[in-house]
Each structure stands twice: as structure tokens, then as C-alpha cells.
Design an enzyme around this catalytic site. Structure first.
Site, PDB file in Angstrom:
ATOM      1  N   GLU A 123      13.434   9.651   7.189  1.00  0.00           N
ATOM      2  CA  GLU A 123      12.124  10.123   6.871  1.00  0.00           C
ATOM      3  C   GLU A 123      12.164  11.325   6.733  1.00  0.00           C
ATOM      4  OE1 GLU A 123       8.689  10.242   5.695  1.00  0.00           O
ATOM      5  OE2 GLU A 123       9.340   8.310   6.074  1.00  0.00           O
ATOM      6  N   ASP A 172      11.666   1.542   0.172  1.00  0.00           N
ATOM      7  CA  ASP A 172      10.310   1.706  -0.188  1.00  0.00           C
ATOM      8  C   ASP A 172       9.782   3.020  -0.250  1.00  0.00           C
ATOM      9  OD1 ASP A 172      10.545   1.397   2.655  1.00  0.00           O
ATOM     10  OD2 ASP A 172       8.758   0.355   3.010  1.00  0.00           O
TER      11      ASP A 172
END
Length: 301
Positions: A123, A172
Site C-alpha cells: 500500500e 485492484d
């Protein structure tokens, strides 16, 4: 590029589709004793409160998990929906759905310590990356979970192929940047060269943007060129009637918000198509709200 926060969208209809398919895919992969490696390239914060300021501001969960739980479908769901609801319930032992697990926690819940399955999380958003680390620490999962604040597209390269030659890659991104669509396709193409037998799952928004419409076509072409089977599923809950009522004739149409999303899998479980063909019509009936409702399941290979 850091304006997107998944906390605004946690538990919406796109999450219902994505996590239902993710659960089904992981259950298939973990049916064999060989260890698997799971990579989540855009992990987000990992865990979300549906009563937080983020979720409360958007209200998107009301058209997703909240509506699903209140529908007749929740009492007698098809297998894919039942597995999804069971996992969500496991994060809410009080019976009130206040916590929603993101993809990292969905995946970790299904991995096996005894098989030495591995989960890698990436992330780049500074706030979400920090929150993700704090949430993962609560798992006490030890070496099973590795995480890093990094660009998941780039970080994936060093992990393929995994030691066991079995694994799932979930891609995603937020698609805030148009370049994300290109990077998704390029990443899939490069990854298939390095790890041709892996299962790849790509989520994308169905929005009025040329890149979004082109993406599934590009992914089909890449899978076909690699000689790999693929599956494509779309869930569209339709336009919100409230938005239509507030539209004044002669003025620009209001932005409808996200009404549909899709998932594209390369090397999908062979049982997934039939299961989705049973589950998606039921989800449209449960979550549908206006013009444009539809579902699609197609595959090849």
C-alpha cells in the site's frame, strides 16, 4: 494521487462482488495441501469501521453489505453468498455489522498456518499504509503476513514466481489515474511471463471512461495470447432512484456514483463460473435499485 481512500467505499456493492469472488477463489486454492502465496498489490487500510466518518459520509455500504443483510437473500443465500456472509459475520461476533474486512483481512482469514501459506500486502498511501500495519499487528500472524509501503505494481515483480509455484495475485488499484488501466494490463502481461500458472484477479470500476471499457477487452486478449483460461463477471445494481428524482430537466445529469464493477480472472477455479451464474442474479435482485440493473458472467479457455 492520494485523494482516494477506500474507507469511503468499504462494504459497497463492488466490495460484495470482489470479496465474494476472492473468498471462492481462495477456498478453491486452499483445498490442496501445497502452500500458496497471495499478493495484494493495493491493500488499503485492511480493516474498516462502517460507523466511521468515512463510511458514514459516503453511505455506500447501505447499497452493499447493509442492504444484502437486510434482504430475504440473507436468509437463504446461494453458496458463494453464504460463504461471503459467513466471513463478514466472523468479524462481527456481536451480531451487529460494524466492522468490514478489506481484501487483506479476507485473504488472511482463509490462509493456513499449518500449510505455511504466505500473504504479501502493498500500500503506497501514507495514511492507509500506517493503518494497515497497525491492523495487521493485531493479527499476531507472525511471518505469514508481509507488508510494505510500496508501489504494488513494481513490488509484485520480485515475488514471482512464488516458491511453491501456486498463488493468487489480486490487483485492484483506485484507478484515480488513467495510467492505472495501462499498468494493470502491463502488469498482467509481465506476470504471466514469470508465473504462467498463477491465478490473477483484477477488479475494475464500470464507469463512462474509455479506459474502463477497454480494460476487460485488453485482459481477454492477453489471456488468449498466453493460452490461459479466463473468467469475467460484472455486477450492476442500477441508478439510484433518489438521484433521478432530484434531477432538474435541462440541467446536466448528476453524477450517478459507482453503479457497477467487474472482476476478471486468469486461471480461475473451474467451479467459479457456475457458482457465479447462480449467485449474481440473486445479488441483482437483492441490491438492485433502478435503471440499468444487470449481471454478466463470461469465460473462455
Amino acid at each position: 494521487m492520494f485523494s482516494y481512500r477506500h474507507g469511503f467505499h468499504a462494504g459497497n456493492h463492488a466490495d460484495v462482488l470482489k470479496h465474494m469472488v476472492l473468498i471462492a477463489t481462495l477456498k478453491h486454492l486452499t483445498a490442496k495441501p501445497t502452500p500458496i502465496t497471495v499478493v495484494d498489490t493495493h491493500a488499503g487500510a485492511g480493516l474498516y469501521r462502517l460507523d466511521s466518518d468515512f463510511a458514514g459520509t459516503s453511505g455506500e455500504a447501505q447499497d452493499g453489505i447493509v442492504k444484502l443483510l437486510a434482504s430475504p437473500l440473507a436468509a437463504d443465500p446461494p453458496p458463494l453468498v453464504a460463504d461471503y456472509l459467513q466471513l463478514i459475520a466472523s468479524f462481527n461476533p456481536s451480531g451487529k455489522t460494524k466492522v468490514y474486512p478489506g481484501s487483506p483481512f479476507v485473504a488472511q482469514a482463509l490462509l493456513r498456518q499449518e500449510a505455511k501459506d504466505k500473504l504479501w500486502l502493498f500500500e503506497l498511501h501514507p495514511t492507509d499504509s500506517k493503518a494497515l500495519a497497525a491492523h495487521v499487528e493485531q493479527l499476531h500472524a507472525g511471518r505469514q503476513v508481509g507488508l510494505k509501503r510500496d508501489d504494488g505494481f513494481e513490488a509484485l515483480r520480485a515475488l514471482l514466481p512464488p516458491p511453491s509455484r501456486r498463488g493468487l495475485v489480486l490487483i485492484d488499484p483506485s484507478y484515480e489515474l488513467k495510467h492505472d488501466y495501462v499498468r494493470v494490463a502491463t502488469t498482467l502481461q509481465d506476470s504471466l511471463r514469470k508465473f504462467a500458472t498463477g491465478t490473477y484477479m483484477i477488479w475494475y470500476p464500470v464507469i463512462p471512461r474509455p479506459e474502463a471499457h477497454e480494460l476487460p477487452r485488453r485482459l481477454k486478449t492477453l489471456a488468449n495470447q498466453a493460452g490461459k483460461p479466463w473468467l469475467h463477471a460484472v455486477l450492476n445494481i442500477g441508478l439510484s432512484p433518489e438521484r433521478a428524482k432530484t434531477h432538474t430537466p435541462g440541467e446536466p445529469e448528476p453524477r450517478p456514483g459507482l453503479t457497477a464493477s467487474g472482476v476478471f480472472l486468469v486461471n480461475p477455479p473451474h467451479t467459479l463460473k457456475a457458482a457465479l451464474q447462480q449467485a449474481l442474479p440473486a445479488l441483482v435482485e437483492a441490491l438492485g435499485r433502478g435503471k440499468g440493473q444487470m449481471q454478466l458472467v463470461e469465460s473462455a479457455g
